[in-house]
Scaffold this motif. Structure first.
Motif, PDB file in Angstrom:
ATOM      1  N   ARG A  92       0.829  -1.221   0.000  1.00  0.00           N
ATOM      2  CA  ARG A  92       0.000   0.000   0.000  1.00  0.00           C
ATOM      3  C   ARG A  92       0.858   1.263   0.000  1.00  0.00           C
ATOM      4  O   ARG A  92       0.432   2.313   0.461  1.00  0.00           O
ATOM      5  CB  ARG A  92      -0.984   0.031   1.177  1.00  0.00           C
ATOM      6  CG  ARG A  92      -1.787  -1.226   1.396  1.00  0.00           C
ATOM      7  CD  ARG A  92      -2.821  -1.565   0.393  1.00  0.00           C
ATOM      8  NE  ARG A  92      -3.860  -0.562   0.263  1.00  0.00           N
ATOM      9  CZ  ARG A  92      -4.674  -0.495  -0.773  1.00  0.00           C
ATOM     10  NH1 ARG A  92      -4.578  -1.361  -1.740  1.00  0.00           N
ATOM     11  NH2 ARG A  92      -5.575   0.438  -0.842  1.00  0.00           N
ATOM     12  N   ARG A  93       2.084   1.162  -0.530  1.00  0.00           N
ATOM     13  CA  ARG A  93       2.983   2.316  -0.610  1.00  0.00           C
ATOM     14  C   ARG A  93       3.461   2.564  -2.036  1.00  0.00           C
ATOM     15  O   ARG A  93       4.384   3.344  -2.245  1.00  0.00           O
ATOM     16  CB  ARG A  93       4.190   2.104   0.302  1.00  0.00           C
ATOM     17  CG  ARG A  93       3.820   1.989   1.761  1.00  0.00           C
ATOM     18  CD  ARG A  93       5.036   1.818   2.623  1.00  0.00           C
ATOM     19  NE  ARG A  93       4.635   1.497   3.981  1.00  0.00           N
ATOM     20  CZ  ARG A  93       5.400   0.879   4.848  1.00  0.00           C
ATOM     21  NH1 ARG A  93       6.616   0.510   4.516  1.00  0.00           N
ATOM     22  NH2 ARG A  93       4.959   0.621   6.064  1.00  0.00           N
ATOM     23  N   GLY A  94       2.877   1.841  -3.008  1.00  0.00           N
ATOM     24  CA  GLY A  94       3.215   2.061  -4.400  1.00  0.00           C
ATOM     25  C   GLY A  94       4.352   1.224  -4.952  1.00  0.00           C
ATOM     26  O   GLY A  94       4.686   1.339  -6.134  1.00  0.00           O
ATOM     27  N   LEU A  95       4.949   0.370  -4.127  1.00  0.00           N
ATOM     28  CA  LEU A  95       6.072  -0.437  -4.602  1.00  0.00           C
ATOM     29  C   LEU A  95       5.649  -1.384  -5.714  1.00  0.00           C
ATOM     30  O   LEU A  95       6.329  -1.498  -6.738  1.00  0.00           O
ATOM     31  CB  LEU A  95       6.712  -1.214  -3.445  1.00  0.00           C
ATOM     32  CG  LEU A  95       7.861  -2.149  -3.837  1.00  0.00           C
ATOM     33  CD1 LEU A  95       8.977  -1.394  -4.546  1.00  0.00           C
ATOM     34  CD2 LEU A  95       8.388  -2.875  -2.600  1.00  0.00           C
ATOM     35  N   ALA A 132      -6.693  -6.644  -3.751  1.00  0.00           N
ATOM     36  CA  ALA A 132      -5.581  -5.698  -3.735  1.00  0.00           C
ATOM     37  C   ALA A 132      -4.780  -5.780  -5.037  1.00  0.00           C
ATOM     38  O   ALA A 132      -4.478  -4.750  -5.653  1.00  0.00           O
ATOM     39  CB  ALA A 132      -4.682  -5.961  -2.533  1.00  0.00           C
ATOM     40  N   ALA A 133      -4.455  -6.981  -5.464  1.00  0.00           N
ATOM     41  CA  ALA A 133      -3.691  -7.145  -6.706  1.00  0.00           C
ATOM     42  C   ALA A 133      -4.515  -6.694  -7.907  1.00  0.00           C
ATOM     43  O   ALA A 133      -4.001  -6.020  -8.809  1.00  0.00           O
ATOM     44  CB  ALA A 133      -3.249  -8.593  -6.876  1.00  0.00           C
ATOM     45  N   ARG A 134      -5.790  -7.037  -7.924  1.00  0.00           N
ATOM     46  CA  ARG A 134      -6.641  -6.615  -9.033  1.00  0.00           C
ATOM     47  C   ARG A 134      -6.711  -5.097  -9.118  1.00  0.00           C
ATOM     48  O   ARG A 134      -6.682  -4.524 -10.204  1.00  0.00           O
ATOM     49  CB  ARG A 134      -8.036  -7.215  -8.900  1.00  0.00           C
ATOM     50  CG  ARG A 134      -8.021  -8.727  -9.165  1.00  0.00           C
ATOM     51  CD  ARG A 134      -9.379  -9.344  -9.027  1.00  0.00           C
ATOM     52  NE  ARG A 134     -10.292  -8.763 -10.023  1.00  0.00           N
ATOM     53  CZ  ARG A 134     -11.598  -8.876  -9.945  1.00  0.00           C
ATOM     54  NH1 ARG A 134     -12.168  -9.526  -8.946  1.00  0.00           N
ATOM     55  NH2 ARG A 134     -12.365  -8.354 -10.871  1.00  0.00           N
ATOM     56  N   GLY A 135      -6.764  -4.427  -7.976  1.00  0.00           N
ATOM     57  CA  GLY A 135      -6.771  -2.969  -7.960  1.00  0.00           C
ATOM     58  C   GLY A 135      -5.470  -2.396  -8.492  1.00  0.00           C
ATOM     59  O   GLY A 135      -5.476  -1.440  -9.283  1.00  0.00           O
TER      60      GLY A 135
END
Length: 145
Positions: A73-76, A106-109
């Motif tokens: 959730r930090r853009g990595l 989360a991955a789909r997003g």
């Protein structure tokens, strides 16, 4: 993200350790060692994650993307995917594919924000111990646009 390492500099054990931190059913160091010597396979890495890609002719595939839970959730993941897509395009790939579990929101997003679109589905592809298998969604990103 730290500077991407060359495939030769990447330790299969390091990738396996990162994968184990990110997934309940991780790949082994042996699996990574076998993949890293294949033509067209490369990785983009960072301290807390990596993405492994295979390029064949004008198509590329994300084999796996792993980010430590505490670094999510930090853009990595998005930065790794963008770096891998750029490198795949530079190697001649016109489309980048991947498969993701339908229940991995989360991955789909992440992939939707990165421009991937659903192009297929594999019914019951991902086994879930004690539960019904989950569909895999095949996603694609046009690299030639």
């Amino acid at each position: 993200m730290t500077r991407p390492e060359s495939v030769a500099a990447i330790s299969a054990e390091t990738l396996a350790d990162l994968h184990a931190a990110a997934f309940a059913a991780p790949w082994t160091a042996g699996t990574f060692a076998e993949l890293l010597v294949q033509p067209g396979v490369f990785a983009e890495t960072a301290d807390d994650g990596f993405i492994l890609i295979r390029v064949v002719a004008d198509e590329a595939e994300i084999l796996t993307l792993a980010v430590r839970p505490e670094a999510r959730r930090r853009g990595l993941g998005a930065r790794l995917a963008a770096a891998a897509a750029a490198r795949a395009a530079a190697l001649g790939a016109e489309r980048l594919f991947l498969e993701v579990a339908q229940d991995n929101a989360a991955a789909r997003g992440l992939y939707a924000r990165s421009g991937f679109v659903e192009v297929g589905r594999r019914r019951g592809y991902y086994a879930r111990p004690g539960a019904t298998a989950v569909d895999a969604l095949t996603l694609a990103l046009n690299l030639s646009a």
